[in-house]
Write a protein that holds these residues in place. Structure first.
Motif, PDB file in Angstrom:
ATOM      1  N   THR A   1       0.836  -1.200   0.000  1.00  0.00           N
ATOM      2  CA  THR A   1       0.000   0.000   0.000  1.00  0.00           C
ATOM      3  C   THR A   1       0.867   1.244   0.000  1.00  0.00           C
ATOM      4  O   THR A   1       1.784   1.367   0.814  1.00  0.00           O
ATOM      5  N   CYS A   2       0.578   2.158  -0.897  1.00  0.00           N
ATOM      6  CA  CYS A   2       1.212   3.474  -0.890  1.00  0.00           C
ATOM      7  C   CYS A   2       0.105   4.502  -1.080  1.00  0.00           C
ATOM      8  O   CYS A   2      -0.540   4.545  -2.129  1.00  0.00           O
ATOM      9  N   ILE A   3      -0.130   5.299  -0.054  1.00  0.00           N
ATOM     10  CA  ILE A   3      -1.204   6.291  -0.066  1.00  0.00           C
ATOM     11  C   ILE A   3      -0.595   7.680   0.062  1.00  0.00           C
ATOM     12  O   ILE A   3       0.299   7.899   0.892  1.00  0.00           O
ATOM     13  N   ALA A   4      -1.059   8.607  -0.750  1.00  0.00           N
ATOM     14  CA  ALA A   4      -0.615  10.000  -0.678  1.00  0.00           C
ATOM     15  C   ALA A   4      -1.807  10.897  -0.373  1.00  0.00           C
ATOM     16  O   ALA A   4      -2.878  10.742  -0.965  1.00  0.00           O
ATOM     17  N   LEU A   5      -1.604  11.833   0.549  1.00  0.00           N
ATOM     18  CA  LEU A   5      -2.615  12.811   0.926  1.00  0.00           C
ATOM     19  C   LEU A   5      -2.043  14.211   0.715  1.00  0.00           C
ATOM     20  O   LEU A   5      -0.888  14.473   1.068  1.00  0.00           O
ATOM     21  N   ALA A   6      -2.844  15.111   0.181  1.00  0.00           N
ATOM     22  CA  ALA A   6      -2.426  16.502  -0.018  1.00  0.00           C
ATOM     23  C   ALA A   6      -3.587  17.406   0.383  1.00  0.00           C
ATOM     24  O   ALA A   6      -4.654  17.357  -0.237  1.00  0.00           O
ATOM     25  N   ASN A   7      -3.381  18.224   1.431  1.00  0.00           N
ATOM     26  CA  ASN A   7      -4.516  18.937   2.027  1.00  0.00           C
ATOM     27  C   ASN A   7      -4.625  20.420   1.678  1.00  0.00           C
ATOM     28  O   ASN A   7      -5.560  21.092   2.128  1.00  0.00           O
ATOM     29  N   GLY A   8      -3.679  20.965   0.910  1.00  0.00           N
ATOM     30  CA  GLY A   8      -3.798  22.345   0.459  1.00  0.00           C
ATOM     31  C   GLY A   8      -3.454  23.408   1.477  1.00  0.00           C
ATOM     32  O   GLY A   8      -3.587  24.613   1.192  1.00  0.00           O
ATOM     33  N   LYS A   9      -2.979  23.017   2.659  1.00  0.00           N
ATOM     34  CA  LYS A   9      -2.693  23.993   3.711  1.00  0.00           C
ATOM     35  C   LYS A   9      -1.549  24.943   3.360  1.00  0.00           C
ATOM     36  O   LYS A   9      -1.419  26.015   3.965  1.00  0.00           O
ATOM     37  N   ALA A  10      -0.716  24.586   2.408  1.00  0.00           N
ATOM     38  CA  ALA A  10       0.371  25.484   2.000  1.00  0.00           C
ATOM     39  C   ALA A  10      -0.151  26.688   1.228  1.00  0.00           C
ATOM     40  O   ALA A  10       0.561  27.676   1.053  1.00  0.00           O
ATOM     41  N   GLN A  11      -1.370  26.587   0.732  1.00  0.00           N
ATOM     42  CA  GLN A  11      -2.041  27.666   0.007  1.00  0.00           C
ATOM     43  C   GLN A  11      -1.329  28.036  -1.297  1.00  0.00           C
ATOM     44  O   GLN A  11      -1.378  29.187  -1.738  1.00  0.00           O
ATOM     45  N   ASN A  12      -0.687  27.051  -1.903  1.00  0.00           N
ATOM     46  CA  ASN A  12      -0.146  27.273  -3.244  1.00  0.00           C
ATOM     47  C   ASN A  12      -1.293  27.300  -4.252  1.00  0.00           C
ATOM     48  O   ASN A  12      -2.384  26.777  -3.969  1.00  0.00           O
ATOM     49  N   PRO A  13      -1.091  27.920  -5.403  1.00  0.00           N
ATOM     50  CA  PRO A  13      -2.122  27.827  -6.442  1.00  0.00           C
ATOM     51  C   PRO A  13      -2.390  26.348  -6.730  1.00  0.00           C
ATOM     52  O   PRO A  13      -1.451  25.589  -6.997  1.00  0.00           O
ATOM     53  N   PRO A  14      -3.632  25.897  -6.645  1.00  0.00           N
ATOM     54  CA  PRO A  14      -3.910  24.465  -6.812  1.00  0.00           C
ATOM     55  C   PRO A  14      -3.344  23.905  -8.114  1.00  0.00           C
ATOM     56  O   PRO A  14      -3.444  24.541  -9.170  1.00  0.00           O
ATOM     57  N   ILE A  15      -2.734  22.740  -8.009  1.00  0.00           N
ATOM     58  CA  ILE A  15      -2.195  22.072  -9.193  1.00  0.00           C
ATOM     59  C   ILE A  15      -3.336  21.307  -9.844  1.00  0.00           C
ATOM     60  O   ILE A  15      -3.753  20.252  -9.372  1.00  0.00           O
ATOM     61  N   GLU A  16      -3.853  21.870 -10.912  1.00  0.00           N
ATOM     62  CA  GLU A  16      -5.015  21.308 -11.595  1.00  0.00           C
ATOM     63  C   GLU A  16      -4.728  20.983 -13.049  1.00  0.00           C
ATOM     64  O   GLU A  16      -5.624  20.570 -13.787  1.00  0.00           O
ATOM     65  N   ALA A  17      -3.468  21.187 -13.470  1.00  0.00           N
ATOM     66  CA  ALA A  17      -3.073  20.882 -14.842  1.00  0.00           C
ATOM     67  C   ALA A  17      -1.584  20.577 -14.850  1.00  0.00           C
ATOM     68  O   ALA A  17      -0.845  20.947 -13.934  1.00  0.00           O
ATOM     69  N   LEU A  18      -1.150  19.882 -15.886  1.00  0.00           N
ATOM     70  CA  LEU A  18       0.272  19.616 -16.036  1.00  0.00           C
ATOM     71  C   LEU A  18       1.013  20.925 -16.259  1.00  0.00           C
ATOM     72  O   LEU A  18       0.478  21.875 -16.833  1.00  0.00           O
ATOM     73  N   GLY A  19       2.249  20.988 -15.769  1.00  0.00           N
ATOM     74  CA  GLY A  19       3.034  22.201 -15.913  1.00  0.00           C
ATOM     75  C   GLY A  19       4.224  22.176 -14.985  1.00  0.00           C
ATOM     76  O   GLY A  19       4.571  21.136 -14.399  1.00  0.00           O
ATOM     77  N   ALA A  20       4.847  23.333 -14.803  1.00  0.00           N
ATOM     78  CA  ALA A  20       6.080  23.410 -14.023  1.00  0.00           C
ATOM     79  C   ALA A  20       5.871  23.000 -12.568  1.00  0.00           C
ATOM     80  O   ALA A  20       6.719  22.307 -11.985  1.00  0.00           O
ATOM     81  N   ASP A  21       4.762  23.421 -11.955  1.00  0.00           N
ATOM     82  CA  ASP A  21       4.526  23.062 -10.552  1.00  0.00           C
ATOM     83  C   ASP A  21       4.300  21.561 -10.397  1.00  0.00           C
ATOM     84  O   ASP A  21       4.800  20.941  -9.451  1.00  0.00           O
ATOM     85  N   PHE A  22       3.544  20.978 -11.316  1.00  0.00           N
ATOM     86  CA  PHE A  22       3.343  19.529 -11.278  1.00  0.00           C
ATOM     87  C   PHE A  22       4.680  18.808 -11.410  1.00  0.00           C
ATOM     88  O   PHE A  22       4.965  17.860 -10.664  1.00  0.00           O
TER      89      PHE A  22
END
Length: 269
Positions: free
Chosen positions: A220-241
């Motif tokens: 099992t490998c589970i990843a959680l990301a809660n957005g608390k860093a308040q970065n612009p949400p990663i919603e598309a491929l690009g440099a942040d992704f």
């Protein structure tokens, strides 16, 4: 170890093992995007049968992991035990059962003593802190040491942290290995892209791991990301992704090497 904002951890002794901690809880203070990769063994354990139908998800709050019993080859009773544990954790956190995932590792073919885990939930919730070490200890089986790692990076001008606890020592073969890894991040991420990043990170790391050639029922490998860093949400491929995926791959590679070096009977990496 640096941990992401908005995550808390606990480890306790529920009685599945004689002495050591044997149940861990990882909690996000807010609903988190979640992704998971699991064993491809046809005899997948009950927690995996349950969890793999519910990720990717936009709203996971907690992952409970027990060691000492794999809840594998336990049939419908194993799934019922998972449901009972999920409901208990959800009630204690003010969440819903759909927001809770579980994972197990340990002896195969023996019914999980779910009552012991249920009884341990209040103590787990009451002892949640930002220190991941008790949780990292609680998931160990034949490991000789805890396995933790973290990475930091900047996304959209915001500081982001990725951290993980992991275990693995025996029944290690390609396609994850007998391993459990719970990865947490305070990045803001669309669930589908988090899943894509996790798969990209696992392929050259955990999927390349071999100790003894035996494929587990419980990988099992589970990843959680809660957005608390308040970065612009990663919603598309690009440099942040790409930057996040590179950091995640580096973290998973470090843990894969740590698991291999701690493998049962290992003398070299």
């Amino acid at each position: 170890m640096k941990v992401p904002l908005g995550f808390r951890f606990a480890g306790a002794h529920a009685g599945l093992k004689p002495v050591r901690r044997d149940v861990a809880l990882v909690v996000s203070d807010v609903p988190a995007a979640a992704a998971g990769i699991f064993t491809i063994n046809r005899a997948a354990a009950a927690p995996i049968v349950d969890a793999r139908t519910r990720v990717p998800s936009p709203a996971i709050r907690a992952v409970l992991v027990n060691s000492g019993n794999a809840n594998a080859l336990t049939g419908e009773q194993g799934l019922a035990d998972v449901a009972q544990i999920r409901a208990t954790v959800a009630n204690a956190l003010g969440a819903t059962a759909e927001q809770v995932l579980t994972a197990s590792t340990g002896v195969i073919g023996v019914r999980l003593p779910a009552g012991k885990l249920v009884a341990a939930v209040p103590a787990l919730v009451g002892s949640l802190t930002v220190q991941p070490e008790p949780a990292a200890e609680a998931i160990l089986t034949t490991d000789t040491r805890t396995k933790l790692a973290f990475r930091t990076l900047s996304l959209g001008g915001k500081d982001v942290t990725i951290s993980a606890i992991a275990k693995g020592s025996g029944m290690i073969a390609p396609q994850l290995a007998t391993m459990i890894a719970i990865i947490t991040s305070d990045a803001a991420f669309a669930p589908g892209l988090l899943d894509r990043a996790l798969r990209a990170a696992v392929d050259p790391s955990f999927h390349c791991l071999v100790v003894d050639g035996d494929m587990s029922t419980n990988d099992t490998c589970i990843a959680l990301a809660n957005g608390k860093a308040q970065n612009p949400p990663i919603e598309a491929l690009g440099a942040d992704f790409d930057a996040f995926t590179a950091a995640l791959t580096s973290l998973c590679t470090e843990l894969a090497k740590d698991i291999a070096s701690d493998g049962e009977g290992a003398t070299r990496l």
